[in-house]
Structures are given as C-alpha cells and as structure tokens.
Scaffold this active site. Structure first.
Site, PDB file in Angstrom:
ATOM      1  N   GLY A 232      19.881  14.343 -84.381  1.00 18.94           N
ATOM      2  CA  GLY A 232      19.975  15.217 -85.547  1.00 18.94           C
ATOM      3  C   GLY A 232      19.758  16.668 -85.174  1.00 18.94           C
ATOM      4  O   GLY A 232      19.243  16.990 -84.094  1.00 18.94           O
TER       5      GLY A 232
ATOM      6  N   GLY B 192       8.046   5.918 -89.606  1.00 21.27           N
ATOM      7  CA  GLY B 192       7.989   7.237 -90.225  1.00 21.27           C
ATOM      8  C   GLY B 192       6.793   7.476 -91.124  1.00 21.27           C
ATOM      9  O   GLY B 192       6.596   8.599 -91.589  1.00 21.27           O
TER      10      GLY B 192
ATOM     11  N   LYS C 183      16.020  22.007 -96.381  1.00 15.26           N
ATOM     12  CA  LYS C 183      14.929  22.618 -95.611  1.00 15.26           C
ATOM     13  C   LYS C 183      15.314  23.958 -94.979  1.00 15.26           C
ATOM     14  O   LYS C 183      14.441  24.806 -94.755  1.00 15.26           O
ATOM     15  CB  LYS C 183      14.440  21.652 -94.537  1.00 15.26           C
ATOM     16  CG  LYS C 183      13.738  20.427 -95.111  1.00 15.26           C
ATOM     17  CD  LYS C 183      13.158  19.561 -94.013  1.00 15.26           C
ATOM     18  CE  LYS C 183      12.450  18.345 -94.591  1.00 15.26           C
ATOM     19  NZ  LYS C 183      11.769  17.548 -93.557  1.00 15.26           N
TER      20      LYS C 183
ATOM     21  N   ALA D 205      14.620  18.713 -90.361  1.00 16.98           N
ATOM     22  CA  ALA D 205      13.586  17.888 -89.724  1.00 16.98           C
ATOM     23  C   ALA D 205      13.681  17.989 -88.208  1.00 16.98           C
ATOM     24  O   ALA D 205      12.656  18.084 -87.512  1.00 16.98           O
ATOM     25  CB  ALA D 205      13.720  16.442 -90.177  1.00 16.98           C
TER      26      ALA D 205
ATOM     27  N   THR E  21      12.970  18.504 -99.062  1.00 15.46           N
ATOM     28  CA  THR E  21      13.496  17.498 -98.145  1.00 15.46           C
ATOM     29  C   THR E  21      15.003  17.651 -98.004  1.00 15.46           C
ATOM     30  O   THR E  21      15.597  18.627 -98.488  1.00 15.46           O
ATOM     31  CB  THR E  21      13.086  16.082 -98.610  1.00 15.46           C
ATOM     32  OG1 THR E  21      13.419  15.145 -97.585  1.00 15.46           O
ATOM     33  CG2 THR E  21      13.730  15.691 -99.924  1.00 15.46           C
TER      34      THR E  21
ATOM     35  N   GLU F 166       5.012  32.368 -90.286  1.00 12.60           N
ATOM     36  CA  GLU F 166       5.575  32.653 -88.957  1.00 12.60           C
ATOM     37  C   GLU F 166       6.067  31.402 -88.244  1.00 12.60           C
ATOM     38  O   GLU F 166       7.122  31.414 -87.606  1.00 12.60           O
ATOM     39  CB  GLU F 166       4.540  33.375 -88.087  1.00 12.60           C
ATOM     40  CG  GLU F 166       4.381  34.850 -88.427  1.00 12.60           C
ATOM     41  CD  GLU F 166       3.495  35.586 -87.443  1.00 12.60           C
ATOM     42  OE1 GLU F 166       3.263  35.050 -86.334  1.00 12.60           O
ATOM     43  OE2 GLU F 166       3.032  36.683 -87.778  1.00 12.60           O
TER      44      GLU F 166
ATOM     45  N   ASN G  45      23.818  15.050 -81.813  1.00 16.78           N
ATOM     46  CA  ASN G  45      24.196  15.343 -83.198  1.00 16.78           C
ATOM     47  C   ASN G  45      25.689  15.154 -83.418  1.00 16.78           C
ATOM     48  O   ASN G  45      26.495  15.284 -82.485  1.00 16.78           O
ATOM     49  CB  ASN G  45      23.803  16.785 -83.553  1.00 16.78           C
ATOM     50  CG  ASN G  45      23.783  17.022 -85.052  1.00 16.78           C
ATOM     51  OD1 ASN G  45      23.145  16.274 -85.801  1.00 16.78           O
ATOM     52  ND2 ASN G  45      24.480  18.040 -85.511  1.00 16.78           N
TER      53      ASN G  45
ATOM     54  N   SER H 111      11.856   8.700-102.519  1.00 18.63           N
ATOM     55  CA  SER H 111      10.664   9.400-102.033  1.00 18.63           C
ATOM     56  C   SER H 111       9.361   8.783-102.548  1.00 18.63           C
ATOM     57  O   SER H 111       9.237   8.449-103.723  1.00 18.63           O
ATOM     58  CB  SER H 111      10.724  10.875-102.442  1.00 18.63           C
ATOM     59  OG  SER H 111       9.550  11.541-102.023  1.00 18.63           O
TER      60      SER H 111
END
Length: 281
Positions: free
Chosen positions: A126, A247, A68, A130, A64, A80, A149, A19
């Site tokens: 995926g 990214g 998540k 994310a 991460t 919300e 996926n 990271s």
C-alpha cells in the site's frame, strides 16, 4: 444520557460501517463518566466532514480510509510528525481551531519492536495514508523498506521519500512468477510483511493482500485490518508457519492515543480490548 451539553466526537471514512471506533471510545467515555458520544459518519467528501466539525462544534474526529491525506489541506494546523508522515488520522477541535495529528505510526511499530526492526527488510503493501504512517515508523526504527502498490506513481513517490525499493502489485500478482523473478525482486528475502490496505477487510474476506507463494515460515506477517481479526493473509501465513500480528493491537494503541489527545486522559487498553472481544462473542 445525551443532552444539550453532550460533546460530540466522530470518525470520518468510506466505508466506515465496519469500524469499532465508536465501540471503544464510547466505552471509555462511560468509564470516565464523561458526557460525550462518538459516532461514525460515512461521507463522500472530507471537506463536508471538516465543515460539519466547524458547524456542529465536533470536539474531535478520527480519520480513516480514504481521507487521511486529503483532509490535510482543510485543517488550520498540522502537528510536525503528521506533516512529516504526510497523513492525518486524528483531528482535535481546540476552541474552533482544527489541528491534525497522526497516532498511527507509533501504534504500528509497537508490536514489531520485540522482533527488532533495525536492518530488517520490511515490505509494506500500500501507499495510502496508513502506509505513509507505517513507512515513517519503520524508517525511524532503521528498517529497510520495500513498497508494494497497485498505483505505480503513488508507490514510487512513497518509496523515493525513504530511498526504498518499489515493486508494482501487478508484478507481485503474476500467477506464473518463476523463481528467478522472485529472486530478482528480493521479496523472498523479506523479514516482515505489512498490509496497510483494505484488502481482506469485511465483507471481502476471501481476498489476500500478498501472494501466498512468496510467504515462508521465517517471516513476520502483520495486517492492519481488524475486521476480521484473522484475515485471509494472516490465515495463510499462519498455515505456513509465519509469526502473525493482527490489526487489533495497532487499532487499540492508536485509538488510545487519540482519546488522550481529545481528553488528556490515557484510557485503559485492556478495557478497550475486552469491549471488542465481548462484542464479537
């Protein structure tokens, strides 16, 4: 200088050694002369991370892979939009109350807006935290979603949330997929491909998140992985003439939004970008 008044911020994940979040957030703390520090914590259970936030009075956290979604049940309150997305990537400790937010979805659609997302067929690879955020963002922009996926149950669940098509990764990875099969999936007609998984992330940089045979030059290919900046997927896509988006853009924009939630200061994204580029050189 770190002292007894230093405020602590962190990132929870596994893996997390790759990271760059500590790099950009600490640079911003220094820029604004704030007595704060940001550290990376690789943990096995997100419940331990949440307990640490409460015990050590950690003021804010990034969340991460793979936490998540699982972190949500341990928080006191959830914004919300994060609730609608079904994933949290940011936690703010407000006087002992842990509040979850999601800064991923706006950061994901931002670099795609110049290409117009409305009515475009967007394939998301995926179905994790994310992917939840990216799918939410694409749906808000009125794109036509396709979810790809490995785990069929998770993939179908995300697809059904947005009335999207689902295609299993197994089907995509068939080495002898014929033209008829490709046409039946509809993938060949995709306008935008977005990898939201960790496939291709360092150290497994030779893995590709999407079959190269299904890429063509008119596609926009985006990868949320930023270590390395040019993943195998982006490298192959570029060689085929695709428009590619790395990214780093999403990473910086979601990080800037996190910093604003924690400090009420909107940081300089140019400084954040320069910090990463300098460190990589």
């Amino acid at each position: 200088m770190i002292d007894s008044k230093t405020k602590l911020y962190c990132i929870f994940g596994k893996p997390v050694t790759h990271s760059k979040s500590p790099l950009i957030h600490n640079a911003c703390f220094q820029k604004h002369h704030m007595n704060s520090v940001y550290l990376a914590f690789e943990i096995d259970e997100i419940s331990d991370g949440v307990k640490a936030m409460r015990t050590l009075n950690i003021k804010g956290a990034s969340v991460t892979i793979p936490f998540k979604e699982s972190i949500m049940k341990y928080l006191d309150e959830i914004d919300e939009e994060a609730l609608s997305i079904g994933a949290v990537n940011t936690v703010v400790n407000r006087n002992g109350k842990l509040i979850g937010y999601n800064t991923d979805y706006k950061a994901a659609v931002s670099p795609l807006r110049p290409f117009c997302i409305m009515n475009k067929k967007v394939c998301i690879i995926g179905a994790g935290g994310a992917a939840q955020a990216v799918a939410y963002g694409i749906h808000k922009e009125k794109g036509k979603l396709v979810i790809i996926n490995r785990n069929k149950e998770r993939g179908k669940k995300l697809a059904s949330k947005y009335n999207a098509e689902f295609i299993s990764m197994d089907k995509m990875n068939q080495t002898e997929i014929n033209k008829d099969a490709i046409n039946k999936t509809g993938i060949i007609n995709a306008d935008i491909i977005i990898n939201t998984t960790s496939i291709g992330m360092s150290p497994d940089i030779e893995t590709c998140a999407f079959p190269s045979t299904l890429l063509d030059s008119r596609m926009i290919v985006m990868d949320i992985v930023y270590t390395p900046l040019k993943t195998k997927l982006l490298s192959i896509a570029q060689s085929k003439g695709c428009t590619t988006i790395d990214g780093l853009s999403m990473f910086l924009h979601q990080g800037a939004a996190q910093f604003k939630l924690w400090t009420d200061i909107l940081p300089d994204i140019k400084l954040m970008r320069q910090t990463i580029i300098k460190e990589n050189n």
